[in-house]
Design an enzyme around this catalytic site. Structure first.
Site, PDB file in Angstrom:
ATOM      1  N   THR A   1      32.612  30.548  28.117  1.00  0.00           N
ATOM      2  CA  THR A   1      31.724  31.581  28.646  1.00  0.00           C
ATOM      3  C   THR A   1      32.562  32.526  29.513  1.00  0.00           C
ATOM      4  O   THR A   1      33.607  32.124  30.051  1.00  0.00           O
ATOM      5  CB  THR A   1      30.565  30.971  29.457  1.00  0.00           C
TER       6      THR A   1
ATOM      7  N   THR B   1      32.449  34.018  32.630  1.00  0.00           N
ATOM      8  CA  THR B   1      32.788  33.720  34.021  1.00  0.00           C
ATOM      9  C   THR B   1      33.618  32.446  34.121  1.00  0.00           C
ATOM     10  O   THR B   1      34.582  32.377  34.895  1.00  0.00           O
ATOM     11  CB  THR B   1      31.518  33.631  34.886  1.00  0.00           C
ATOM     12  N   CYS B   2      33.298  31.437  33.335  1.00  0.00           N
ATOM     13  CA  CYS B   2      34.059  30.181  33.350  1.00  0.00           C
ATOM     14  C   CYS B   2      35.496  30.418  32.885  1.00  0.00           C
ATOM     15  O   CYS B   2      36.436  29.815  33.401  1.00  0.00           O
ATOM     16  CB  CYS B   2      33.392  29.129  32.477  1.00  0.00           C
ATOM     17  N   SER B   3      35.646  31.325  31.919  1.00  0.00           N
ATOM     18  CA  SER B   3      36.980  31.637  31.402  1.00  0.00           C
ATOM     19  C   SER B   3      37.771  32.515  32.360  1.00  0.00           C
ATOM     20  O   SER B   3      38.972  32.703  32.170  1.00  0.00           O
ATOM     21  CB  SER B   3      36.866  32.296  30.021  1.00  0.00           C
TER      22      SER B   3
END
Length: 183
Positions: free
Chosen positions: A68, A70-72
């Site tokens: 995703t 933001t997670c990346s």
């Protein structure tokens, strides 16, 4: 199967996910609590459970979903600043996601094609994050319960800090540089 049956089943699943996430998040971990180390997660093999056994100061970075946006953005900060965390006494960093092992491994390989000592953990049944009370109802965006965006700092099996983003789509308090400031 009729469209009404599919709609009813879909609505029932969404309601069940929302209630499950609310129930599981009813008691959030706090400093002084013990880590839920008996909960099985996976790291390298989809059929082999891993029981976490951190020693010394450890950081658990909870993310809602591999790949995703933001997670990346979040996970690379911990990869890139790993040596800075080590210099501050951190023995291990775990990125925890409620995804299966295959997705988690592929994401790690994409983010760190040359390897990294940061461990990527698949909490495929959300057992670890549930025990921490850090479950997010992500039914609308990700199809079901996921991890809240959080950082837990622990010493051996005792939690010292719990940081949770108010908005799981934001990256502020759990960004690597902010966590380094706490150490």
């Amino acid at each position: 199967m009729s469209c009404e049956t599919v709609s009813f089943a879909s609505d029932a699943a969404k309601t069940a996910h929302a209630h499950a996430a609310a129930l599981l998040a009813s008691r959030q971990a706090k400093p002084g609590d013990k880590l839920p180390l008996k909960e099985h997660v996976k790291e390298t093999d989809a059929t082999t459970p891993l029981i976490l056994a951190p020693s010394g100061k450890s950081i658990f970075v909870g993310v809602p979903g591999a790949f995703t946006p933001t997670c990346s953005l979040q996970a690379p900060g911990y990869i890139e600043r790993y040596d800075e965390f080590k210099a501050k006494g951190v023995s291990e960093i775990f990125v925890v996601t409620v995804n299966d092992t295959f997705v988690t491994k592929a994401w790690k390989e994409k983010l760190a094609p040359k390897g990294t000592p940061v461990r990527f953990i698949a909490d495929d049944q959300a057992l670890f994050v549930s025990a921490l009370g850090l479950v997010l109802d992500a039914t609308t965006a990700l199809g079901g319960p996921r991890a809240k965006r959080f950082v837990v700092i622990a010493n051996d099996d005792t939690i010292e800090h719990v940081i949770v983003e108010e908005n799981a789509g934001s990256l502020t308090a759990t960004e690597a540089s902010k966590v380094l400031e706490l150490l």
